[in-house]
Design an enzyme around this catalytic site. Sequence first.
Site, PDB file in Angstrom:
ATOM      1  N   LYS A   1     -10.327   5.935  43.511  1.00  0.00           N
ATOM      2  CA  LYS A   1      -9.522   4.956  42.763  1.00  0.00           C
ATOM      3  C   LYS A   1      -8.884   3.893  43.650  1.00  0.00           C
ATOM      4  CE  LYS A   1      -9.726   5.192  39.047  1.00  0.00           C
ATOM      5  NZ  LYS A   1     -10.905   4.679  38.279  1.00  0.00           N
ATOM      6  N   ALA A   2      -9.619   3.481  44.682  1.00  0.00           N
ATOM      7  CA  ALA A   2      -9.092   2.459  45.595  1.00  0.00           C
ATOM      8  C   ALA A   2      -9.888   1.162  45.536  1.00  0.00           C
ATOM      9  CB  ALA A   2      -9.084   3.004  47.023  1.00  0.00           C
ATOM     10  N   GLY A   3     -10.808   1.060  44.568  1.00  0.00           N
ATOM     11  CA  GLY A   3     -11.613  -0.161  44.473  1.00  0.00           C
ATOM     12  C   GLY A   3     -13.075   0.063  44.813  1.00  0.00           C
TER      13      GLY A   3
ATOM     14  N   SER B   1      -3.262   5.299  39.606  1.00  0.00           N
ATOM     15  CA  SER B   1      -4.635   5.121  39.136  1.00  0.00           C
ATOM     16  C   SER B   1      -5.384   6.456  39.091  1.00  0.00           C
ATOM     17  CB  SER B   1      -5.361   4.140  40.053  1.00  0.00           C
ATOM     18  OG  SER B   1      -6.611   3.809  39.521  1.00  0.00           O
TER      19      SER B   1
ATOM     20  N   TRP C   1     -15.618  -1.768  42.517  1.00  0.00           N
ATOM     21  CA  TRP C   1     -15.477  -3.206  42.771  1.00  0.00           C
ATOM     22  C   TRP C   1     -16.324  -3.626  43.973  1.00  0.00           C
ATOM     23  CZ3 TRP C   1      -9.999  -5.787  43.688  1.00  0.00           C
ATOM     24  CH2 TRP C   1     -10.077  -7.162  43.416  1.00  0.00           C
TER      25      TRP C   1
ATOM     26  N   HIS D   1     -16.544   9.523  48.893  1.00  0.00           N
ATOM     27  CA  HIS D   1     -15.080   9.684  48.955  1.00  0.00           C
ATOM     28  C   HIS D   1     -14.714  10.702  50.046  1.00  0.00           C
ATOM     29  CE1 HIS D   1     -14.332   7.204  45.549  1.00  0.00           C
ATOM     30  NE2 HIS D   1     -14.710   8.051  44.626  1.00  0.00           N
TER      31      HIS D   1
ATOM     32  N   PHE E   1     -12.066  -8.493  37.465  1.00  0.00           N
ATOM     33  CA  PHE E   1     -11.778  -7.201  36.844  1.00  0.00           C
ATOM     34  C   PHE E   1     -12.129  -7.166  35.353  1.00  0.00           C
ATOM     35  CE2 PHE E   1      -9.180  -3.913  34.892  1.00  0.00           C
ATOM     36  CZ  PHE E   1      -9.447  -2.835  35.722  1.00  0.00           C
ATOM     37  N   ASP E   2     -11.734  -8.201  34.621  1.00  0.00           N
ATOM     38  CA  ASP E   2     -11.989  -8.212  33.173  1.00  0.00           C
ATOM     39  C   ASP E   2     -13.483  -8.244  32.859  1.00  0.00           C
ATOM     40  OD1 ASP E   2      -9.322  -8.074  32.662  1.00  0.00           O
ATOM     41  OD2 ASP E   2      -9.044 -10.244  32.455  1.00  0.00           O
TER      42      ASP E   2
ATOM     43  N   ARG F   1      -8.817   0.588  34.403  1.00  0.00           N
ATOM     44  CA  ARG F   1      -7.624   0.504  33.564  1.00  0.00           C
ATOM     45  C   ARG F   1      -6.917  -0.845  33.691  1.00  0.00           C
ATOM     46  NH1 ARG F   1      -2.392   2.280  33.560  1.00  0.00           N
ATOM     47  NH2 ARG F   1      -2.501   2.263  35.820  1.00  0.00           N
ATOM     48  N   LYS F   2      -6.388  -1.149  34.883  1.00  0.00           N
ATOM     49  CA  LYS F   2      -5.640  -2.409  35.057  1.00  0.00           C
ATOM     50  C   LYS F   2      -6.077  -3.209  36.273  1.00  0.00           C
ATOM     51  CE  LYS F   2      -1.296  -1.455  32.628  1.00  0.00           C
ATOM     52  NZ  LYS F   2       0.151  -1.285  32.791  1.00  0.00           N
TER      53      LYS F   2
END
Length: 296
Positions: A48-50, A140, A53, A110, A232-233, A258-259
């Site tokens: 959950k650190a990107g 997160s 992405w 990970h 992100f969106d 999530r955000k």
Amino acid sequence: MLFLKTISRAELIEFEGISMVHFFTENWEKIQNFQARPDDILIATYPKAGTTWVSYILDLLYFGNTAPERQTSQPIYMRVPFLEATFPGIPSGVDLADNMSTKPRLIKTHLPVQLVPKSFWEQNCRVVYVARNAKDNAVSFYHFDRMNMTAPEPGDWSTYLQRFKNGKTVFGPWYDHVCGFWEKKQTYSNIHYMFFEDMVEDTGRELERLCSFLGLFTPIEEREQIRKGVHFDSMKHNSMTNYSTIPLMDFKVSPFMRKGKVGDWKNHFTVTQNEQFDEHYKQKMKNSTLHFRTEI
């Protein structure tokens, strides 16, 4: 989503000195003996650190133009195998990686630095590490564990936060993970250490730095196109990157993406929790030169 009903949450186990679940240890010998190739690129992060992405950015940098069909036909977890994963209904990460014909192979992990298969270091592979500040990372991870039906039961937020501080989350302590790769960078020059906060602040700049590390001469227009695509969106609503095609997660509880913000921890930490966390953090990080921003 019938599959969700047949999945049971894993128990946390102690394995090789860290907290783990059996989904990441069942294939251990094959994971440790994995044969990396010199042109492989390893994307390493604490959960959950990107990760998604950066995986998507790299995938677009290398294959956005040459194999655009990948973007619409294969979910990201098939294009960038999760090396240590053995989940029901999906080929193992090792099998996916072994069967990849792309060059370079993009592989994610990970695993803390000491458990990364030795062949990655022996082959002098490039490693892209992404770190995120501990407070946002904890929030997160908590929401992820609530919706991830293979994760141990997270309990309520205050219980979870205590577990995070104690390093009793899957893949072990956040502190050891981020510091382990930071220290490795001092002796192994092929690590590009990125910060989630920097990426949020200026994705274009971080893209440029990443290209420089990878030795890629990507035209400005192309980088700009990638920057928009990895917003992100855009990713949150893209079924190939938002994990909605994977039957192990309950999107009714929380979305996988999530955000993607910096500073959302303020909506979760009480004043007391924040003070205690800061105190604990200072102790844990006192010997490290690593600095994080908790807001931008």
